[in-house]
Design a protein around this motif. Structure first.
Motif, PDB file in Angstrom:
ATOM      1  N   GLN A   1       0.830  -1.208   0.000  1.00  0.00           N
ATOM      2  CA  GLN A   1       0.000   0.000   0.000  1.00  0.00           C
ATOM      3  C   GLN A   1       0.861   1.252   0.000  1.00  0.00           C
ATOM      4  O   GLN A   1       0.588   2.205  -0.728  1.00  0.00           O
ATOM      5  CB  GLN A   1      -0.924   0.018   1.225  1.00  0.00           C
ATOM      6  CG  GLN A   1      -2.232  -0.657   1.014  1.00  0.00           C
ATOM      7  CD  GLN A   1      -3.143  -0.439   2.210  1.00  0.00           C
ATOM      8  OE1 GLN A   1      -2.699  -0.406   3.361  1.00  0.00           O
ATOM      9  NE2 GLN A   1      -4.423  -0.297   1.929  1.00  0.00           N
TER      10      GLN A   1
ATOM     11  N   GLU B   1       0.980   4.177  -2.762  1.00  0.00           N
ATOM     12  CA  GLU B   1       0.759   5.585  -2.405  1.00  0.00           C
ATOM     13  C   GLU B   1       1.926   6.449  -2.877  1.00  0.00           C
ATOM     14  O   GLU B   1       1.716   7.545  -3.389  1.00  0.00           O
ATOM     15  CB  GLU B   1       0.576   5.725  -0.895  1.00  0.00           C
ATOM     16  CG  GLU B   1      -0.753   5.203  -0.393  1.00  0.00           C
ATOM     17  CD  GLU B   1      -0.867   5.228   1.122  1.00  0.00           C
ATOM     18  OE1 GLU B   1       0.063   5.734   1.795  1.00  0.00           O
ATOM     19  OE2 GLU B   1      -1.881   4.736   1.637  1.00  0.00           O
TER      20      GLU B   1
ATOM     21  N   GLN C   1       1.766   9.514  -5.440  1.00  0.00           N
ATOM     22  CA  GLN C   1       2.280  10.832  -5.102  1.00  0.00           C
ATOM     23  C   GLN C   1       3.300  11.300  -6.132  1.00  0.00           C
ATOM     24  O   GLN C   1       3.293  12.476  -6.534  1.00  0.00           O
ATOM     25  CB  GLN C   1       2.922  10.809  -3.703  1.00  0.00           C
ATOM     26  CG  GLN C   1       1.919  10.688  -2.579  1.00  0.00           C
ATOM     27  CD  GLN C   1       2.582  10.506  -1.230  1.00  0.00           C
ATOM     28  OE1 GLN C   1       3.773  10.235  -1.140  1.00  0.00           O
ATOM     29  NE2 GLN C   1       1.785  10.654  -0.169  1.00  0.00           N
TER      30      GLN C   1
END
Length: 91
Positions: free
Chosen positions: A16, A20, A24
């Protein structure tokens, strides 16, 4: 991973976090691309503004030159009256 595979919680968290980070990074790349595009657009607008102001500057100097020539012609044509008027004011 294959369906039905059990993923330990620490591996799942790392996956995860990695997703992420990728998201980003993609978001930051889009922001940077947008900023670069805006900077290029601003540079083009600035160049156009400079060109426009230079044209206006040339026109302004032409107007000044014509006004000066008109003043000289006026003075040459009416110098006696102008000198008499100035002498009258100064007395």
């Amino acid at each position: 991973m294959a369906k039905g595979t059990v993923v330990p919680p620490y591996v799942y968290r790392k996956m995860q976090e990695e997703e992420e980070r990728k998201q980003q990074i993609d978001d930051l790349k889009r922001i940077a691309d947008s900023a670069e595009s805006q900077a290029k657009s601003s540079a083009i607008q600035a160049d156009l503004a400079v060109k426009t102001s230079k044209k206006a500057d040339v026109k302004g100097w032409i107007a000044v030159i014509f006004s000066g020539i008109a003043l000289l012609i006026e003075f040459a044509a009416n110098h006696k009256e102008i000198i008499d008027y100035i002498n009258q004011i100064l007395q």
